[in-house]
Write a protein that holds these residues in place. Structure first.
Motif, short mmCIF file in Angstrom:
data_model
loop_
_atom_site.label_atom_id
_atom_site.label_comp_id
_atom_site.label_asym_id
_atom_site.label_seq_id
_atom_site.Cartn_x
_atom_site.Cartn_y
_atom_site.Cartn_z
N ILE A 1 1.23 -1.08 -0.17
CA ILE A 1 -0.25 0.08 0.18
C ILE A 1 1.47 0.98 0.28
CG2 ILE A 1 -2.01 1.61 0.82
CD1 ILE A 1 -2.62 -1.49 2.39
N ASP A 2 0.68 2.23 -0.58
CA ASP A 2 1.10 3.69 -0.89
C ASP A 2 0.87 4.84 -0.26
OD1 ASP A 2 3.18 2.57 -2.69
OD2 ASP A 2 2.25 3.12 -4.06
N THR A 3 1.96 5.22 1.09
CA THR A 3 0.51 5.63 1.54
C THR A 3 2.16 7.61 1.86
OG1 THR A 3 -0.45 6.28 3.70
CG2 THR A 3 1.58 4.64 3.78
N LYS A 4 1.35 7.92 2.86
CA LYS A 4 2.51 8.68 2.71
C LYS A 4 2.93 9.24 4.61
CE LYS A 4 3.12 12.74 0.20
NZ LYS A 4 2.77 14.38 -0.38
N VAL A 5 3.90 9.67 5.05
CA VAL A 5 3.65 10.55 6.63
C VAL A 5 4.01 11.39 6.36
CG1 VAL A 5 5.11 10.22 8.95
CG2 VAL A 5 4.26 8.24 7.42
N TRP A 6 3.18 12.48 6.38
CA TRP A 6 3.41 14.28 5.82
C TRP A 6 3.45 13.82 4.26
CZ3 TRP A 6 0.42 15.85 8.76
CH2 TRP A 6 0.23 15.42 10.20
N GLU A 7 5.10 14.46 4.12
CA GLU A 7 5.46 14.63 2.52
C GLU A 7 5.89 13.31 2.81
OE1 GLU A 7 4.69 16.52 1.22
OE2 GLU A 7 3.45 17.40 2.63
N ASP A 8 6.42 12.90 3.09
CA ASP A 8 7.59 11.46 3.47
C ASP A 8 7.48 10.40 2.32
OD1 ASP A 8 9.53 12.71 4.32
OD2 ASP A 8 8.91 11.60 6.16
N LYS A 9 6.92 9.80 1.69
CA LYS A 9 6.25 8.72 0.93
C LYS A 9 6.63 7.40 1.67
CE LYS A 9 5.90 10.10 -4.14
NZ LYS A 9 6.24 10.22 -5.36
N SER A 10 5.78 6.46 1.78
CA SER A 10 6.36 5.11 2.16
C SER A 10 5.45 3.48 1.58
CB SER A 10 5.64 5.63 3.94
OG SER A 10 5.96 4.00 4.22
N GLU A 11 5.91 3.03 2.56
CA GLU A 11 5.02 1.61 1.20
C GLU A 11 4.77 0.93 2.56
OE1 GLU A 11 6.87 -2.23 -0.52
OE2 GLU A 11 6.10 -0.55 -2.32
N VAL A 12 3.76 -0.05 3.06
CA VAL A 12 3.37 -0.41 3.56
C VAL A 12 2.35 -1.75 3.96
CG1 VAL A 12 3.44 1.30 5.34
CG2 VAL A 12 1.36 0.95 4.51
N VAL A 13 2.18 -2.71 4.56
CA VAL A 13 1.24 -3.20 4.20
C VAL A 13 0.20 -3.42 5.38
CG1 VAL A 13 2.52 -4.97 3.22
CG2 VAL A 13 3.08 -4.95 5.19
N GLU A 14 -1.26 -4.29 4.52
CA GLU A 14 -2.23 -4.19 5.94
C GLU A 14 -1.61 -5.38 6.80
OE1 GLU A 14 -7.14 -4.96 6.48
OE2 GLU A 14 -5.87 -5.10 4.54
N VAL A 15 -1.68 -4.98 8.28
CA VAL A 15 -1.54 -6.42 9.24
C VAL A 15 -2.47 -7.20 8.71
CG1 VAL A 15 -1.69 -6.94 11.76
CG2 VAL A 15 -0.45 -4.95 10.83
N ASN A 16 -3.78 -7.12 9.45
CA ASN A 16 -4.78 -8.83 8.35
C ASN A 16 -6.41 -7.90 8.20
OD1 ASN A 16 -6.09 -8.58 10.84
ND2 ASN A 16 -4.38 -10.08 11.51
N LYS A 17 -7.55 -8.60 7.95
CA LYS A 17 -7.94 -7.71 7.87
C LYS A 17 -9.43 -8.25 9.09
CE LYS A 17 -8.42 -6.91 3.32
NZ LYS A 17 -7.81 -5.87 2.99
N SER A 18 -9.30 -9.09 9.74
CA SER A 18 -9.85 -8.73 11.08
C SER A 18 -8.87 -7.83 12.31
CB SER A 18 -9.35 -10.27 12.19
OG SER A 18 -8.44 -10.68 12.16
N THR A 19 -8.14 -7.56 12.45
CA THR A 19 -8.13 -5.91 13.16
C THR A 19 -7.83 -4.86 12.13
OG1 THR A 19 -5.79 -7.58 13.34
CG2 THR A 19 -5.40 -4.83 13.66
N SER A 20 -7.73 -4.94 11.34
CA SER A 20 -8.76 -3.87 10.39
C SER A 20 -10.05 -3.04 10.95
CB SER A 20 -8.69 -3.78 9.37
OG SER A 20 -7.13 -3.36 8.87
N LYS A 21 -10.61 -4.42 11.07
CA LYS A 21 -12.60 -4.54 11.30
C LYS A 21 -12.62 -4.15 12.69
CE LYS A 21 -15.99 -7.28 11.12
NZ LYS A 21 -17.36 -8.75 11.19
N TRP A 22 -11.64 -4.64 13.85
CA TRP A 22 -11.95 -4.04 15.04
C TRP A 22 -11.30 -2.81 15.61
CZ3 TRP A 22 -8.56 -2.58 19.30
CH2 TRP A 22 -8.82 -2.48 20.35
N PHE A 23 -10.42 -2.26 14.92
CA PHE A 23 -10.51 -1.24 15.01
C PHE A 23 -11.34 0.02 14.44
CE2 PHE A 23 -5.57 -1.99 15.66
CZ PHE A 23 -4.88 -1.03 16.74
#
Length: 264
Positions: free
Chosen positions: A90-112
């Protein structure tokens, strides 16, 4: 410097903008302490979430044990493995810095998402180099984690003492989310440190840390107040920044512990 400075407290913040964890020791890496701000929450537009807009994030309390991260929010608890993640980048940014990340898992995202009341994902930065931050002061580029800017924040005890002398309602160091708290002799003298060693690790000071409204969030209650930024701005404002603590980088990996002396 003739004074003896020692490490009084060490903190890591596994998930960006959630509560931190007090540690007796921590392993320093280029990107920051091990497990420090390697995770963060993003919205449906892949933008990071912080306490600035969602002060309630301070009420999510992480713990790390046996390779698992557990999050407690009110009476609820969720757990996931520190090593797990999905494969899709997943391409994202922290302020002006580009960053590549990955999702942990679907159930954790759902919980949050359920606790916050809107759709979001918990993501993780996998390796050094997936986000780079350029220091205009040092003319260097650093491999960093998902922290706002630099991997480590250092604060001296006298800086907080001096501020609390001016505040009607005293605050704790948790407002400033430091990684390393040291005993100091003079308020804000850490701003002027250059290079120094703690335990096995050599550090270099980059620049004092400019603070934002996030320090006004009472971490115990998740409520934004007027202080301490109002008072700090009266004596720590330079141009458009209000400084408290200083940003540092590690020059090598190694262990530091509470009680270690700072060697200049």
């Amino acid at each position: 410097m003739s004074a003896i400075y020692t490490v009084k407290e060490i903190y890591i913040y596994p998930i960006k903008s959630l509560a931190g964890i007090s540690c007796k020791q921590a392993f320093a890496e280029e990107m920051g302490f091990e497990n420090d701000r390697r995770w963060m929450l993003i919205n449906t537009e892949n933008l990071h979430l912080t306490q600035r807009e969602y002060p309630i994030l301070s009420q999510f309390y992480p713990q790390i044990s046996d390779g698992k991260i557990s999050i407690t929010f009110k009476e609820l608890k969720h757990e996931f493995s520190a090593n797990e993640h999905l494969d899709q980048p997943i391409d994202t940014k922290v302020w002006e810095d580009k960053s590549e990340v990955v999702e942990v898992n679907k159930s954790t995202s759902k919980w949050f998402s359920e606790q916050l009341g809107f759709e979001c994902k918990l993501v993780k930065i996998i390796k050094s180099g997936d986000r780079k931050h350029e220091s205009s002061r040092l003319k260097e580029t650093f491999n960093v984690s998902l922290a706002d800017g630099y991997p480590y924040l250092l604060v001296g005890t006298k800086s907080l003492d001096f501020l609390n002398e001016k505040l009607e309602d005293k605050i704790t160091i948790l407002r400033f989310r430091p990684n390393i708290v040291i005993s100091s002799e003079v308020s804000h003298e850490e701003d002027n440190f250059d290079t120094f060693k703690i335990g096995e690790v050599n550090f270099k000071n980059v620049k004092p840390c400019g603070r934002c409204i996030m320090v006004n969030n009472d971490p115990q209650k998740g409520i934004i107040k007027k202080e301490p930024l109002k008072t700090l701005s009266k004596y720590r404002k330079v141009d458009n920044s209000v400084f408290f603590g200083t940003n540092i980088v590690s020059l090598n990996s190694g262990l530091i512990k509470v009680g270690d002396e700072i060697v200049f």
